[in-house]
Design an enzyme around this catalytic site. Structure first.
Site, PDB file in Angstrom:
ATOM      1  CB  SER A 249      -0.896   0.015   1.240  1.00  0.00           C
ATOM      2  OG  SER A 249      -0.107   0.158   2.406  1.00  0.00           O
ATOM      3  CG  ASP A 250       1.326   5.967  -1.163  1.00  0.00           C
ATOM      4  OD1 ASP A 250       2.307   6.026  -0.382  1.00  0.00           O
ATOM      5  OD2 ASP A 250       1.075   6.870  -1.981  1.00  0.00           O
ATOM      6  CD1 TRP A 251       4.950   5.495   4.886  1.00  0.00           C
ATOM      7  CD2 TRP A 251       4.813   4.218   3.072  1.00  0.00           C
ATOM      8  NE1 TRP A 251       6.035   4.631   4.876  1.00  0.00           N
ATOM      9  CE2 TRP A 251       5.975   3.844   3.785  1.00  0.00           C
ATOM     10  CE3 TRP A 251       4.513   3.510   1.907  1.00  0.00           C
ATOM     11  CZ2 TRP A 251       6.837   2.827   3.355  1.00  0.00           C
ATOM     12  CZ3 TRP A 251       5.382   2.498   1.473  1.00  0.00           C
ATOM     13  CH2 TRP A 251       6.521   2.183   2.196  1.00  0.00           C
TER      14      TRP A 251
END
Ligand code: BGC
Length: 718
Positions: free
Chosen positions: A262-264
């Protein structure tokens, strides 16, 4: 004998002239090695391997090695830890200095995949040298769809094929240095405004032929081992729990074997995300911390958890993290900066050169006025997570706020570089805060060079495409500054340091314009080499410069920066991104995609097709008809048959060729139906597949999307 289906390969040994044939075990594949390890992992170890550390839940902070992400290793099984660091245009590492390359967009503007490989090598080598092993680069959002996007400089522009092939070269180079590479932000993360609440609405064909195609090419051509899913929603579902994007398109249709992270903080669920194809939550485990229970309850199958772990281990084997564990060493600063300079020299785009204003002749120019905020000390870089921190960086802005509110100038002085190219000339400087002071300096000089700069950053879009104030610290209306200087000196040259496309209300009153992008830490030297002709510019725009924001598919950016509820962003333009949008709507841009001037001239003659059908070759003779050596990018575009409903021409191939004055070269550009870019095909929504329609395909060749002649017609039979 050993049956031929067994995992054994033939080998020979020669002793005293006699050859002995025997069979040895074949080296295990990365998949087999991953499975062998997986079989020895406990459930707890598997669960540890599906989420990063680094927040209030796992309570790891700061992360070891100063990494931005961390997946602890499993020493008992010899599994190394993963250290994730950003880097689309140099290693973005606050803990130690690294080489600031020019914008990734400049790499695309070189149209040179070999040079792009070197660009990626710098990122990979410096990452490995510090003992870090996952690169969070590969930003390939088709941000030319929204040129005001603050991250445009991290991307490779508006065309799926150019962006895909350039990104693939970056990723291959990074992985060749034993660093896991990847592409992000999957998918359609084309604006920063309200990025965690933007719900992109797009039809399947539009998506497959634009943003998704760029990912498909980049991933297939590079064998990238990771993909980062994005903050936004696509058609009502968050990207990191979007089964269509992750399971159907990425893993099934494209056969992507690596892992999706996932992106952060872009994960929104445990079960839905796991079932949709998310393999790794980053950072921390607020959701995947619950995966053990979900597997125990039967809400997520054990096989899915095993698959998540398998994909990460497989990626680690594939790039050599087990086989090459010790990569640390020193950074080759000299070699890496030389590549930074070359990338800028090949990526800067000469947009205007009236009356042969450039190159400047040091013997003829006796006085030069240099104007521009910080043009005496540095060149601007873009902000956000891709920010590189070179030795000697000049940090400016609101010092009390964290990184993203500050602009960083790479230590490369345009004033000094210009003086070095013209040692006998009087070179004087005005910082531009007083337009009248700059104008009076310009008026008493042979030429005026104005450096305009527009800071852009992750986390925000630019309100306009004008050159307004540089950053908060320097409230200069730069468009007005250029106009005032140009009124005082007809020999005014503008050098632009900015993220992507711009509008230029002063264009008619200046004699030359060089688009330098964010030029990196050898930027000033590269720019000076171009201004004085030591380097002949050959960059071509990877993004259309519109006549005005009113001509954009979205004159107003949807949503607001502080959005707190989901809002729709309608990409009704579908695949009509960049030049395709302008062509389809008969809009004339300020500068078209693929455009860029040179100090020499080229002629393209004798173009013809040497074969027809689904694989064809475009032949063309290129002659350098001017008086200096230089490079031309020969571009091939294709118009599909009417029956496909495909509106404008599309880029399908190119070649960059360097020629001495008077030299001529015959080029061949191959176009093959089976290429990852699907050059002849359209996305057929009925069959959910790429299809090539029977009919006539018009083939065009030229040196920009707006300067093409027909080379022939390809006929595809049914
Ligand atoms: C950015 C990513 C980046 C990540 C880790 C996020 O905010 O969108 O591009 O890789 O942070 O730094």
């Amino acid at each position: 004998g050993v049956p031929s289906t067994s995992p054994y390969v033939g080998a020979t040994l020669t002793i005293n002239g006699a050859t002995i044939h025997f069979r040895v075990p074949a080296p295990l594949s990365s998949d087999q090695r991953a499975d062998a390890l997986l079989a020895r992992m406990t459930q707890a170890q598997k669960l540890q391997f599906v989420a990063g550390a680094g927040g209030p839940v796992t309570n790891w902070y700061p992360l070891p090695l100063g990494a931005s992400g961390y997946l602890p290793g499993i020493p008992d099984l010899g599994i190394p830890a993963l250290y994730y660091v950003d880097g689309s245009l140099g290693l973005a590492y606050a803990s130690a200095p690294s080489t600031a390359l020019p914008s990734a967009l400049a790499s695309a503007a070189s149209w040179d995949t070999d040079l792009a490989y070197k660009f990626g090598s710098v990122i990979g080598a410096e990452t490995a040298a510090y003992g870090l092993n996952v690169n969070l680069g590969g930003n390939i959002n088709l941000i030319g769809r929204e040129p005001r996007d603050g991250r445009t400089f991290e991307t490779k522009g508006e065309d799926p094929i150019l962006a895909g092939k350039i990104t693939a070269a970056h990723i291959r180079a990074i992985q060749d240095k034993h660093v896991i590479g990847g592409a992000k932000h999957y998918a359609l993360n084309d604006q920063e405004t309200g990025r965690t609440f933007a719900d992109v609405q797009i039809d399947e064909r539009g998506a497959r032929e634009s943003d998704l195609l760029a990912f498909e090419i980049a991933l297939k051509d590079s064998k990238a081992q990771s993909v980062m899913c994005s903050y936004n929603l696509v058609n009502g579902v968050y990207s990191c729990e979007n089964s269509h994007l992750l399971n159907d398109v990425l893993k099934k249709d494209w056969g992507f074997p690596g892992f999706v992270m996932s992106d952060w903080w872009a994960t929104h669920s445990t079960v839905a995300a796991a079932l949709a194809g998310l393999d790794q939550e980053q950072p921390d485990n607020p959701y995947f911390g619950g995966l053990g229970q979900a597997v125990a309850d039967g809400r997520v199958p054990q096989s899915r958890l095993d698959d998540m772990v398998h994909r990460t281990l497989r990626a680690m084997f594939e790039v050599g993290l087990f086989d090459y564990p010790n990569t640390t060493g020193t950074i080759d600063t000299v070699a890496d900066q030389a590549i930074a300079q070359q990338a800028e020299e090949q990526g800067a785009v000469l947009l205007k050169n009236a009356g042969g204003q450039l190159p400047l002749d040091p013997a003829a120019v006796h006085s030069i006025a240099v104007t521009g905020w910080n043009a005496n000390v540095g060149v601007l870089s873009g902000g956000g997570s891709s920010q590189v921190f070179p030795t000697g960086a000049i940090i400016e802005g609101y010092p009390s706020l964290p990184g993203w509110s500050r602009a960083i100038w790479d230590p490369s002085s345009p004033l000094n570089a210009i003086q070095a190219m013209a040692p006998a000339a009087t070179v004087r400087f005005a910082n531009g805060t007083s337009a009248s002071a700059a104008a009076s300096l310009a008026g008493s000089s042979d030429v005026a060079i104005v450096f305009v700069a527009q800071w852009t950053s992750e986390g925000m879009d630019t309100p306009s495409l004008n050159f307004t104030d540089v950053i908060h610290a320097a409230p200069i209306n730069q468009d007005a500054l250029v106009a005032t200087v140009a009124a005082a000196n007809p020999h005014t040259i503008v050098v632009m340091e900015n993220g992507g496309a711009q509008v230029m209300p002063w264009l008619g009153s200046v004699s030359a314009v060089l688009e330098a992008w964010f030029p990196g830490q050898r930027g000033a030297e590269a720019i000076a080499n171009i201004l004085f002709g030591a380097v002949n510019p050959s960059g071509k725009l990877p993004i259309t410069f519109p006549g005005s924001v009113a001509d954009l598919p979205h004159p107003t950016i949807a949503g607001t920066p502080n959005a707190s509820v989901v809002f729709p962003v309608s990409y009704s333009e579908g695949y009509l991104v960049g030049y395709k949008w302008y062509d389809a709507n008969h809009l004339t841009p300020l500068f078209p995609f693929g455009f860029g001037l040179s100090y020499t001239t080229f002629s393209l003659t004798n173009s013809y097709l040497s074969s027809s059908g689904r694989n064809f070759q475009v032949n063309v003779d290129v002659t350098n008809t001017g008086s200096v050596a230089g490079a031309e990018v020969v571009q091939v575009y294709l118009q599909l048959p009417d029956a496909t409903g495909e509106l404008p021409k599309r880029l399908v191939g190119w070649q960059k060729v360097f020629l001495q004055p008077g030299a001529k070269q015959s080029l061949i550009v191959d176009v093959e139906e089976s290429d990852s870019s699907h050059p002849l095909s359209y996305w057929d929504t009925n069959s959910s597949s790429w299809q090539t329609a029977p009919g006539d395909y018009l083939v065009y060749v030229g040196n920009s999307s707006a300067n093409l002649t027909q080379a022939g017609t390809v006929h595809v039979g049914s």
